[in-house]
Design a protein around this motif. Structure first.
Motif, short mmCIF file in Angstrom:
data_model
loop_
_atom_site.label_atom_id
_atom_site.label_comp_id
_atom_site.label_asym_id
_atom_site.label_seq_id
_atom_site.Cartn_x
_atom_site.Cartn_y
_atom_site.Cartn_z
N UNK A 63 0.89 -1.17 0.00
CA UNK A 63 0.00 0.00 0.00
C UNK A 63 0.92 1.21 0.00
N UNK A 64 0.78 2.07 -0.99
CA UNK A 64 1.70 3.21 -1.14
C UNK A 64 3.15 2.75 -1.19
N UNK A 65 3.39 1.60 -1.77
CA UNK A 65 4.76 1.10 -1.92
C UNK A 65 5.33 0.45 -0.67
N UNK A 66 4.54 0.40 0.41
CA UNK A 66 5.04 -0.21 1.66
C UNK A 66 4.21 -1.44 2.00
N UNK A 67 4.82 -2.43 2.66
CA UNK A 67 4.05 -3.64 2.99
C UNK A 67 2.79 -3.28 3.76
N UNK A 68 1.72 -3.93 3.39
CA UNK A 68 0.42 -3.66 3.98
C UNK A 68 0.42 -4.09 5.44
N UNK A 69 -0.15 -3.24 6.32
CA UNK A 69 -0.25 -3.64 7.73
C UNK A 69 -1.31 -4.71 7.86
N UNK A 70 -1.06 -5.67 8.74
CA UNK A 70 -1.98 -6.80 8.87
C UNK A 70 -3.34 -6.37 9.42
N UNK A 71 -3.32 -5.51 10.43
CA UNK A 71 -4.61 -5.11 10.99
C UNK A 71 -5.26 -4.06 10.08
N UNK A 72 -6.59 -4.08 10.06
CA UNK A 72 -7.31 -3.13 9.22
C UNK A 72 -7.26 -1.76 9.89
N UNK A 73 -6.69 -0.77 9.23
CA UNK A 73 -6.61 0.55 9.82
C UNK A 73 -7.57 1.49 9.09
N UNK A 74 -7.42 2.78 9.37
CA UNK A 74 -8.36 3.75 8.81
C UNK A 74 -8.24 3.88 7.29
N UNK A 75 -7.19 3.30 6.71
CA UNK A 75 -7.04 3.35 5.26
C UNK A 75 -8.12 2.56 4.53
N UNK A 76 -8.63 1.53 5.22
CA UNK A 76 -9.53 0.60 4.53
C UNK A 76 -10.83 0.40 5.29
N UNK A 77 -11.94 0.54 4.57
CA UNK A 77 -13.24 0.25 5.14
C UNK A 77 -13.85 -0.90 4.35
#
Ligand SMILES: Nc1ncnc2c1ncn2[C@@H]1O[C@H](COP(=O)(O)OP(=O)(O)OP(=O)(O)O)[C@@H](O)[C@H]1O
Length: 271
Positions: A63-77
């Motif tokens: 995501x934005x060139x960086x490994x995606x965080x495992x937990x769902x954050x405010x970036x994704x609904x």
């Protein structure tokens, strides 16, 4: 345009069962991507990868060139076909819940000016989805379409950049689906969202999206069906643009390639 999301040679395996294989694609910011394919083709698994609920067995999701965080954050609904909202909370409480958890993770309650701000924001969100007159109504008292509007409001209260929709209109009557198409299109445009939507409805995919991905297996082993996974066998860019002022959600003619042909072609191609 640089990619918001990138998948590089992603595989998902459960034991010796391969669900997805060699998935490599970029998703641009503000695109509306629909994912179609036969049952069991790994569409929801693909969505869970982007949500961070599922980690690739191999490969990487950026995501934005960086490994995606495992937990769902405010970036994704995310909105599912059913059960996205809490039955014991009113519409307003359902939408506020996200704010309260974010700002008061221990107590789950806000007080004073922060609470008033959260209520105002939740009310504005309910208005954006056309539920301004239902703020004190419980989900059980709502129609399926109203519940999905509420689920969308709940997902958008955190201002995600990416909205993931898993068969969001699958349980709705045709007339209500059309209303929801208009709503999602408006929210996509107004809020500059990037949407990834799984649907079984190929017409819906071609009508709403800027791009349609068809997932299916390129290779089949009749003696061991689990040996090969699905991948994006067709990747169809469409003309629709987020800033296309004339672009309404009027019914459009069917795709240039009939989807069934597309999917069967993909298998022939692989042989
Ligand atoms: N946790 C799991 N463990 C084992 N197999 C799983 C798991 N999750 C999914 N699968 C398998 O992965 C395959 C793909 O499932 P997925 O739900 O992604 O498909 P789908 O294309 O969304 O299907 P549908 O259109 O029917 O919803 C299925 O065969 C499913 O049984």
């Amino acid at each position: 345009m640089s990619a918001l999301l990138s998948l590089h040679d992603v595989w998902v395996e459960y034991g010796d069962k391969i669900v997805l294989e060699r998935v490599s694609l970029d998703i641009a910011a503000r695109s509306f991507v629909s994912v179609v394919g036969p049952s069991g083709a790994g569409k929801s698994t693909f969505l869970r990868l982007i949500l961070g609920q599922e980690a690739p067995t191999r490969g990487e999701v950026l995501l934005d060139g960086k490994p995606l965080r495992r937990e769902c954050d405010a970036d994704r609904g995310v909105v599912f076909q059913r059960y996205s909202v809490f039955p014991h909370l009113t519409a307003l409480q359902n939408v506020m819940f996200g704010r309260e958890c974010e700002q008061a993770p221990v107590t789950g309650r806000l007080f004073g000016s922060r609470r008033r701000a959260a209520i105002a924001e939740a009310e504005a969100m309910l208005e954006a989805v056309g539920l301004e007159h239902s703020r004190h109504v419980y989900p059980a008292q709502m129609s399926g379409g109203m519940q999905q509007r509420l689920a969308i409001a709940q997902a958008l209260i955190k201002h995600p950049r990416i909205l993931l929709l898993d068969e969001p209109f699958g349980a709705l009557d045709p007339g209500i689906r059309l209303d929801m198409h208009a709503l999602v299109t408006r929210l996509w445009r107004e809020r500059g969202l990037t949407i990834v939507m799984v649907t079984h409805d190929i017409r819906e995919a071609f009508k709403l999206s800027t791009r349609v991905l068809a997932f299916d297996k390129r290779r089949h082993d009749p003696h061991a069906p689990h040996r090969f996974g699905s991948t994006a066998t067709y990747d169809v860019p469409l003309d629709r643009k987020a800033d296309d002022a004339a672009g309404t959600v009027a019914d459009q003619p069917g795709p240039a390639i009939a989807p069934a042909t597309a999917l069967s072609l993909s298998n022939e191609e692989a042989e």
